[in-house]
Design an enzyme around this catalytic site. Structure first.
Site, PDB file in Angstrom:
ATOM      1  N   HIS A 185       0.623  -1.275   0.011  1.00 25.71           N
ATOM      2  CA  HIS A 185       0.032  -0.128  -0.267  1.00 25.71           C
ATOM      3  C   HIS A 185       0.831   1.170  -0.076  1.00 25.71           C
ATOM      4  O   HIS A 185       2.176   1.326   0.163  1.00 25.71           O
ATOM      5  CB  HIS A 185      -1.023   0.123   1.089  1.00 25.71           C
ATOM      6  CG  HIS A 185      -0.474  -0.272   2.607  1.00 25.71           C
ATOM      7  ND1 HIS A 185      -0.516  -1.374   2.968  1.00 25.71           N
ATOM      8  CD2 HIS A 185       0.551   0.545   3.333  1.00 25.71           C
ATOM      9  CE1 HIS A 185      -0.009  -1.592   4.298  1.00 25.71           C
ATOM     10  NE2 HIS A 185       0.604  -0.376   4.499  1.00 25.71           N
ATOM     11  N   GLU A 188      -3.706   3.823   1.612  1.00 24.33           N
ATOM     12  CA  GLU A 188      -3.866   4.051   3.160  1.00 24.33           C
ATOM     13  C   GLU A 188      -4.006   5.627   3.258  1.00 24.33           C
ATOM     14  O   GLU A 188      -3.039   6.384   3.149  1.00 24.33           O
ATOM     15  CB  GLU A 188      -2.741   3.502   3.803  1.00 24.33           C
ATOM     16  CG  GLU A 188      -2.980   3.546   5.514  1.00 24.33           C
ATOM     17  CD  GLU A 188      -1.989   3.199   6.283  1.00 24.33           C
ATOM     18  OE1 GLU A 188      -1.862   3.819   7.453  1.00 24.33           O
ATOM     19  OE2 GLU A 188      -1.235   2.282   5.954  1.00 24.33           O
ATOM     20  N   HIS A 210       2.424  11.808  -9.147  1.00 27.39           N
ATOM     21  CA  HIS A 210       0.990  11.376  -9.214  1.00 27.39           C
ATOM     22  C   HIS A 210       0.912   9.774  -8.878  1.00 27.39           C
ATOM     23  O   HIS A 210       1.816   8.939  -8.719  1.00 27.39           O
ATOM     24  CB  HIS A 210       0.610  11.503 -10.670  1.00 27.39           C
ATOM     25  CG  HIS A 210       1.141  10.740 -11.759  1.00 27.39           C
ATOM     26  ND1 HIS A 210       2.265  11.460 -12.400  1.00 27.39           N
ATOM     27  CD2 HIS A 210       1.085   9.819 -12.083  1.00 27.39           C
ATOM     28  CE1 HIS A 210       2.584  10.486 -13.371  1.00 27.39           C
ATOM     29  NE2 HIS A 210       1.748   9.558 -13.225  1.00 27.39           N
ATOM     30  N   GLU A 246      -3.371  10.089 -12.578  1.00 34.39           N
ATOM     31  CA  GLU A 246      -3.158  10.044 -14.238  1.00 34.39           C
ATOM     32  C   GLU A 246      -4.238   8.588 -14.360  1.00 34.39           C
ATOM     33  O   GLU A 246      -3.964   7.523 -13.928  1.00 34.39           O
ATOM     34  CB  GLU A 246      -1.821   9.495 -14.540  1.00 34.39           C
ATOM     35  CG  GLU A 246      -1.582   9.304 -16.050  1.00 34.39           C
ATOM     36  CD  GLU A 246      -0.211   8.988 -16.579  1.00 34.39           C
ATOM     37  OE1 GLU A 246       0.004   9.040 -17.540  1.00 34.39           O
ATOM     38  OE2 GLU A 246       0.440   8.749 -15.665  1.00 34.39           O
TER      39      GLU A 246
END
Length: 357
Positions: free
Chosen positions: A98, A149, A167, A215
C-alpha cells in the site's frame, strides 16, 4: 494555518506503514529528509612491488598465517556474505502492499475516490488516543491488491504536497467516461483525455480534493487498476541501481523524452499491466526536490525484514527503523530512506496476513 501533526507513533497499531513519526510531535515545516546517500564501494589498495614486512602471525587450524593474509580472508568472507544477501533479495517474495499519505478531510476524500474513481472502502480505523484515523481504499482485498492508506490527523485540514511527489496512476477502460464522471461530481480535470505525448495510450489527469494528481490510463481489464506511484529523483541511473539491488525490483522499461527534458523508468515486481509499479522521473538538471509533508511512504512485503535491512545498508540506503517486531503487535517491520530520501516500510509477509485477519 492549521497545525500539522505527523502520523502516529509506531507503538500503537495504526497501520503497518505509518511508522517512525511521533504522534505527539507538532510541526509546521515539511518533513526533512537527506537529499542523497552515496553507495559504499569496496576498493582494493595497491601497494608498491616491495614485499610487505609481516612480523605477527595469525594461527588457525591450518598453521600460522601472515596477518595480511588473514585480513584478506576476512575481507573475502565479508564480500561473499554481502553477495549472498544481494542474491537473496532477487529471490525474496516481494509485493507492493500500500501507499500512505495524509489528507485534510477523510470523508470528503473517501467520497471522491469511491464515487469518481470507483474504489471501495476496505476498512477504516480510528485511534482517538493518538488523534488520527486511517482508511484503506482500493480495487480489491489487501492480501492480493495494492491499496491506498489515507491518514487524517485530527484538526489538520491542509498539507504541503511538495514538488517531489508526482502522481498516482489508475488504469480504466474508458478515460473519457471517467473524466465526465469526475466533472459531474465537481472534481478537477487538469488534462483532458488524449494520447500521451510521443505515444498512443489515451490518458487524462485529475486532482482529488487535497490536490493529489491521478493519471488515468486507458487499458483493458486488469487485475491491478491502482497501477502506479510516480516519484521524482535526482539521479535516475543511481536510483535504478538502488531499487534493483536493495529492493529487488526489475527495470521494466526506460524512456527518455529530450523534447520535454525528462526521463522515466518503470520499476516493479511484475509487468505493468498486471501489477503496481514505481515510476521514477528525472527532470534534466534537477537533483533535489522539496518533498512537503503530505506524501508518506510505500509499504512492501518481504519474507525477512532482517536480511532486507542488510541489503539496504549495503546499497547505501538509510535504515530509519531497525528490523524487529512492533511492540504490542509482533508484526516485524523495517523502515528506510532511499538515496533521494523517499521512505519505504518493509513488512513481514506472514505477519501482514495475520494483521488482516
Amino acid at each position: 494555518m492549521a497545525r500539522i501533526i505527523p502520523m502516529a507513533s509506531s507503538s500503537i497499531k495504526p497501520s503497518l506503514s505509518s511508522l517512525g513519526l511521533s504522534g505527539s510531535a507538532r510541526f509546521r515545516t515539511p518533513l526533512s529528509f537527506p537529499s542523497s546517500y552515496s553507495y559504499r564501494r569496496l576498493t582494493l589498495l595497491h601497494r608498491s612491488n616491495a614485499v610487505p614486512r609481516t612480523s605477527k602471525l595469525f594461527r588457525g587450524a591450518g598453521g600460522s598465517i601472515p596477518v595480511s593474509a588473514a585480513g584478506s580472508a576476512a575481507q573475502a568472507s565479508t564480500t561473499t556474505k554481502q553477495e549472498n544477501v544481494l542474491e537473496w533479495v532477487k529471490k525474496d517474495k516481494r509485493r507492493m502492499l500500500h501507499v500512505v499519505y495524509r489528507v485534510g478531510d477523510l470523508d470528503r476524500t473517501i467520497k471522491f475516490y469511491t464515487e469518481c474513481l470507483g474504489m471501495k472502502l476496505l476498512r477504516k480505523r480510528d485511534i482517538p488516543e493518538e488523534r488520527y484515523t486511517n482508511a484503506f481504499l482500493g480495487y480489491g482485498p489487501e492480501d492480493s491488491h495494492f491499496v491506498i492508506e489515507l491518514t487524517y490527523n485530527y484538526g489538520v485540514d491542509e498539507y504541503d504536497i511538495g514538488a517531489g511527489f508526482g502522481h498516482f496512476g489508475i488504469a480504466v477502460e474508458d478515460v473519457a467516461k471517467t473524466v465526465d464522471l469526475v466533472k459531474a461530481k465537481g472534481g478537477k480535470v487538469t488534462r483532458e483525455p488524449g494520447p500521451v505525448k510521443g505515444g498512443k495510450t489515451v490518458i487524462a489527469f485529475v486532482e482529488d480534493p487535497d490536490g493529489y494528481k491521478f493519471e488515468l490510463l486507458e487499458r483493458g481489464p486488469t487485475p491491478e487498476p491502482l497501477c502506479q506511484v510516480m516519484l521524482r529523483v535526482g539521479d535516475l541511473d543511481r536510483a535504478i541501481e538502488f531499487y534493483e539491488k536493495a529492493f529487488g525490483m526489475e527495470l521494466l522499461r526506460k524512456r527518455d523524452n529530450p523534447e520535454y527534458k525528462y526521463t522515466i523508468a518503470m520499476m516493479g515486481y511484475g509487468p505493468e499491466d498486471k501489477s503496481a509499479v514505481l515510476e521514477l522521473t528525472y527532470n534534466y538538471g534537477v537533483t533535489e526536490y522539496d518533498k512537503g509533508n503530505a506524501y508518506a511512504q510505500i509499504a512492501i512485503g518481504t519474507d525477512d525484514v532482517y536480511r532486507t535491512a542488510e541489503a539496504i545498508k549495503l546499497c547505501g540506503g538509510k535504515i530509519t527503523r531497525e528490523p524487529g517486531p512492533l511492540p504490542g503487535i509482533g508484526t516485524k517491520i523495517t523502515a528506510c530512506l532511499d538515496l533521494d530520501g523517499w521512505k519505504t516500510v518493509f513488512v513481514d509477509n506472514i505477519d501482514f496476513l495475520k494483521e488482516l485477519e
